[in-house]
Scaffold this motif. Structure first.
Motif, short mmCIF file in Angstrom:
data_model
loop_
_atom_site.label_atom_id
_atom_site.label_comp_id
_atom_site.label_asym_id
_atom_site.label_seq_id
_atom_site.Cartn_x
_atom_site.Cartn_y
_atom_site.Cartn_z
N ALA A 1 -0.29 3.87 -7.05
CA ALA A 1 -0.93 5.06 -6.40
C ALA A 1 -2.12 4.61 -5.58
N GLY A 2 -1.83 3.50 -4.87
CA GLY A 2 -3.03 3.02 -4.17
C GLY A 2 -2.74 4.01 -2.73
N LYS B 1 -1.32 2.62 -13.63
CA LYS B 1 -1.86 2.14 -15.00
C LYS B 1 -3.13 2.53 -14.95
N ALA C 1 -11.52 -1.38 -3.10
CA ALA C 1 -12.27 -2.39 -2.66
C ALA C 1 -12.26 -2.74 -1.24
N ALA D 1 -11.38 -1.10 4.44
CA ALA D 1 -10.51 0.01 5.34
C ALA D 1 -11.13 0.00 6.69
N ALA E 1 3.08 -1.97 -5.86
CA ALA E 1 2.38 -2.25 -6.77
C ALA E 1 1.33 -3.22 -6.42
N GLY E 2 1.09 -3.43 -5.27
CA GLY E 2 0.14 -4.33 -4.78
C GLY E 2 0.04 -5.72 -5.23
N VAL F 1 6.45 -7.17 -10.61
CA VAL F 1 7.67 -5.76 -10.57
C VAL F 1 8.76 -6.41 -9.78
N VAL G 1 -15.85 -9.79 -0.70
CA VAL G 1 -16.62 -8.92 0.47
C VAL G 1 -18.02 -8.91 0.21
N ASP H 1 -11.83 -8.74 -5.27
CA ASP H 1 -10.55 -8.19 -5.42
C ASP H 1 -9.21 -8.95 -5.06
N GLY I 1 -4.11 -8.13 2.84
CA GLY I 1 -5.59 -7.61 3.00
C GLY I 1 -5.63 -6.89 4.56
N GLN J 1 -3.67 -3.71 5.37
CA GLN J 1 -2.54 -2.66 5.83
C GLN J 1 -3.07 -1.37 5.30
N PHE J 2 -4.61 -1.25 4.87
CA PHE J 2 -5.04 -0.14 4.72
C PHE J 2 -5.11 0.85 5.87
C1 LIG Z 1 -11.40 -6.94 -0.50
C2 LIG Z 1 -10.24 -6.12 0.34
C3 LIG Z 1 -10.64 -5.67 1.60
C4 LIG Z 1 -9.89 -5.18 2.49
N1 LIG Z 1 -9.86 -4.78 3.67
C5 LIG Z 1 -9.18 -4.11 4.39
C6 LIG Z 1 -9.43 -3.72 5.78
O1 LIG Z 1 -10.53 -3.70 6.17
N2 LIG Z 1 -8.50 -2.99 6.49
C7 LIG Z 1 -7.06 -3.21 6.11
O2 LIG Z 1 -6.59 -2.30 6.81
N3 LIG Z 1 -6.74 -3.46 4.95
C8 LIG Z 1 -7.74 -4.05 4.12
N4 LIG Z 1 -7.46 -4.46 2.92
C9 LIG Z 1 -5.93 -4.25 2.35
C10 LIG Z 1 -5.75 -2.79 1.75
O3 LIG Z 1 -6.74 -2.58 1.03
C11 LIG Z 1 -4.29 -2.93 1.04
O4 LIG Z 1 -3.54 -3.34 1.87
C12 LIG Z 1 -4.10 -1.49 0.65
O5 LIG Z 1 -5.15 -1.01 -0.08
C13 LIG Z 1 -2.71 -1.43 -0.31
O6 LIG Z 1 -2.57 -0.43 -0.88
P1 LIG Z 1 -1.36 -0.28 -1.90
O7 LIG Z 1 -1.17 1.37 -2.09
O8 LIG Z 1 -0.06 -1.04 -1.59
O9 LIG Z 1 -1.94 -1.03 -3.44
P2 LIG Z 1 -2.87 -1.22 -4.24
O10 LIG Z 1 -4.38 -0.65 -3.98
O11 LIG Z 1 -3.11 -2.72 -4.58
O12 LIG Z 1 -2.36 -0.56 -5.41
C14 LIG Z 1 -1.32 -0.83 -6.32
C15 LIG Z 1 -1.55 -0.07 -7.67
O13 LIG Z 1 -0.23 -0.65 -8.32
C16 LIG Z 1 -0.54 -0.11 -9.73
N5 LIG Z 1 0.18 -1.09 -10.53
C17 LIG Z 1 0.73 -2.34 -10.43
N6 LIG Z 1 1.65 -2.71 -11.32
C18 LIG Z 1 1.96 -1.52 -11.99
C19 LIG Z 1 2.66 -1.27 -13.14
N7 LIG Z 1 3.41 -2.24 -13.60
N8 LIG Z 1 2.67 -0.24 -13.65
C20 LIG Z 1 1.85 0.94 -13.20
N9 LIG Z 1 1.08 0.80 -12.08
C21 LIG Z 1 1.12 -0.73 -11.63
C22 LIG Z 1 -2.17 -0.75 -10.05
O14 LIG Z 1 -2.58 -0.47 -10.89
C23 LIG Z 1 -2.65 -0.33 -8.48
O15 LIG Z 1 -3.41 0.84 -8.47
C24 LIG Z 1 -8.38 -5.10 1.85
C25 LIG Z 1 -7.91 -5.51 0.79
C26 LIG Z 1 -8.99 -6.02 -0.01
C27 LIG Z 1 -8.60 -6.59 -1.47
#
Ligand SMILES: Cc1cc2nc3c(=O)[nH]c(=O)nc-3n(C[C@H](O)[C@H](O)[C@H](O)COP(=O)(O)OP(=O)(O)OC[C@H]3O[C@@H](n4cnc5c(N)ncnc54)[C@H](O)[C@@H]3O)c2cc1C
Length: 435
Positions: free
Chosen positions: A12-13, A35, A46, A49, A226-227, A233, A254, A344, A372, A374-375
């Protein structure tokens, strides 16, 4: 809490929540399982954005450009109220410095083809608009222990490309919460503090997931969002067999410093992508600056084997590398004694381009490898993933005839084959956070 869903979304990112919203809008009964205790509490929290359009490919630029319009139209797009308030789009604009990386040349061509609004600034215009910048070129990026790190330079930067439509989102976690509320308004459910420990299958199709506490949830569709846990996964689902591109976690720091006191970086600062020194930076509230790395070759990449166990402390070496690089670009920066920042993981793909795809397991999909960067695209990814899932579930053979999705705001057409797990490594990638 029902034990059945049309689609289980693992994570739920910001992208997991956006995928839920878009599928729920289409009438799917979605269930996100995470989780952590709330939406966007993982790497999304982190995130810097930053919302900018400079990518190495037409597809990367087009998707990011479409993203601008979602953030500008956030309240309308969500169509719901959130008791916590709404994330804000800080439309400060981006400067892509023209450096010897040559990245700007690729980008300019794509800006013209896609239709991204931009201005080319000479070094003089750059100085006028950002008087605190030193416009000398320091390429190639170095580490502070390099004896030439502080060398004077006679060379000037070639200039900069300014995009007025870009900026950053002030609170990435709140943006995820906003998407959760929007999904819930369409019947989506969220289950927190729950870990998916197995993905059940029968006859080559998913049948549901099992949680660490033994609860079984039946669902004909399971989506991996799941990031940095994405490869774990995928292995759980037995879905790695035909993948030509895989994902793995990369540690990233950062840093957070006060802006020079004589310049209101909050009001007049821009997001800057500085490949010449190897950093990116943007305004942060309270007249601060956030600094991230553009992954220059001189910085050793910190691959992590266990995403649940890595060093979450800011290190002196990387803090100095990033903050001192900023001090080259902004010589009036005061270097603080206290090291502040966040650490992170990126979920990095082999070519730093995401995988938004189905798999060879029926009903199992992935939105992973966000590397890094796709936000900014989260709402667009929600849209394209919902379209892809819907069409494949209706029998479309996406591997043979990739799904194409018409963008809501720009009318551009995105070819989802670009993000296929079956692609060859894309040689045009920057192999860095610039995608
Ligand atoms: C330091 C940093 C700086 C960044 N800066 C930028 C930026 O400036 N611009 C930009 O566009 N992007 C940026 N990004 C990238 C962007 O933040 C990510 O691409 C985006 O947040 C990914 O979202 P998501 O929903 O895929 O995953 P995530 O936020 O990674 O969430 C994945 C979720 O899955 C859950 N999970 C994993 N495995 C399980 C399981 N087995 N059971 C239950 N839950 C599970 C985790 O708990 C987590 O909450 C940055 C990333 C980082 C780390």
């Amino acid at each position: 809490m029902s034990k059945k869903a049309d689609a289980v979304i693992i994570g739920a990112g910001v992208i997991g929540a956006a995928t839920a919203y878009e599928l729920a809008r289409k009438g799917y009964k979605t269930l996100n399982i995470d989780k952590l205790p709330a939406a966007g509490y993982g790497p999304t929290s982190a995130s810097c954005a930053i919302v900018r359009a400079h990518y190495s490919s037409w597809d990367g630029v087009a998707m990011a450009y479409e993203g601008f319009f979602y953030w500008k139209d956030w309240e309308n797009y969500l169509g719901v109220e959130d008791e916590s308030g709404l994330a804000k789009y800080m439309n400060c604009g981006t400067l892509l410095l023209e450096s010897q990386t040559g990245h700007h040349e690729k980008v300019l061509k794509h800006y013209r083809d896609v239709g991204v609004e931009y201005e080319e600034w000479s070094p003089e215009q750059l100085k006028e608009r950002m008087p605190i910048f030193d416009t000398h070129a320091f390429y190639p990026p170095k580490r502070p222990d390099d004896p030439h790190f502080w060398d004077q330079s006679e060379d000037e930067l070639m200039g900069a490309i300014y995009t007025p439509g870009s900026g950053y989102v002030n609170d990435p976690q709140l943006a995820s919460h906003n998407l959760q509320r929007a999904a819930e308004a369409h019947g989506g459910e969220f289950l927190f503090r729950s870990t998916v420990s197995d993905i059940r299958r029968d006859n080559g199709r998913v049948t549901g997931v099992t949680l660490a506490d033994g609860l079984e949830i039946d669902a004909p569709i399971v989506i991996n969002v799941a990031g940095p846990h994405s490869d774990i996964v995928n292995q759980m689902a037995g879905a790695t067999g035909d993948m030509k591109v895989r994902t793995k976690p990369l540690r990233h720091e950062v840093h957070h410093v006060p802006a020079p006191p004589d310049f209101d970086y909050d009001a007049d600062g821009l997001h800057c992508s500085d490949g010449d020194t190897g950093i990116y930076f943007r305004p942060e509230s309270g007249n601060h600056i956030l600094i991230g790395s553009e992954d220059p070759d001189c910085d050793e990449r910190q691959w992590v084997s266990d995403p649940d166990n890595y060093d979450r402390h800011v290190t002196e070496a990387q803090w100095e590398a990033q903050v001192f690089r900023l001090a080259r670009r902004i010589p009036s920066l005061r270097i603080p004694n206290e090291r502040k920042g966040v650490v992170d993981l990126y979920d990095c793909s082999d070519d730093w381009i995401p995988i938004y795809d189905k798999s060879d397991v029926g009903g199992y999909y992935m939105a992973i490898g966000t590397s890094g960067n796709q936000f900014k695209n989260a709402p667009v990814v929600g849209h394209v993933m919902a379209e892809l899932v819907d069409r494949v579930e209706q029998g479309h053979d996406h591997d043979q005839d990739p799904v194409k999705v018409k963008c809501r705001y720009t009318d551009l057409e995105l070819d989802m084959g670009f993000y296929s797990r079956l692609r060859e490594i894309n040689p045009n990638s920057s192999f860095s956070v610039n995608g």
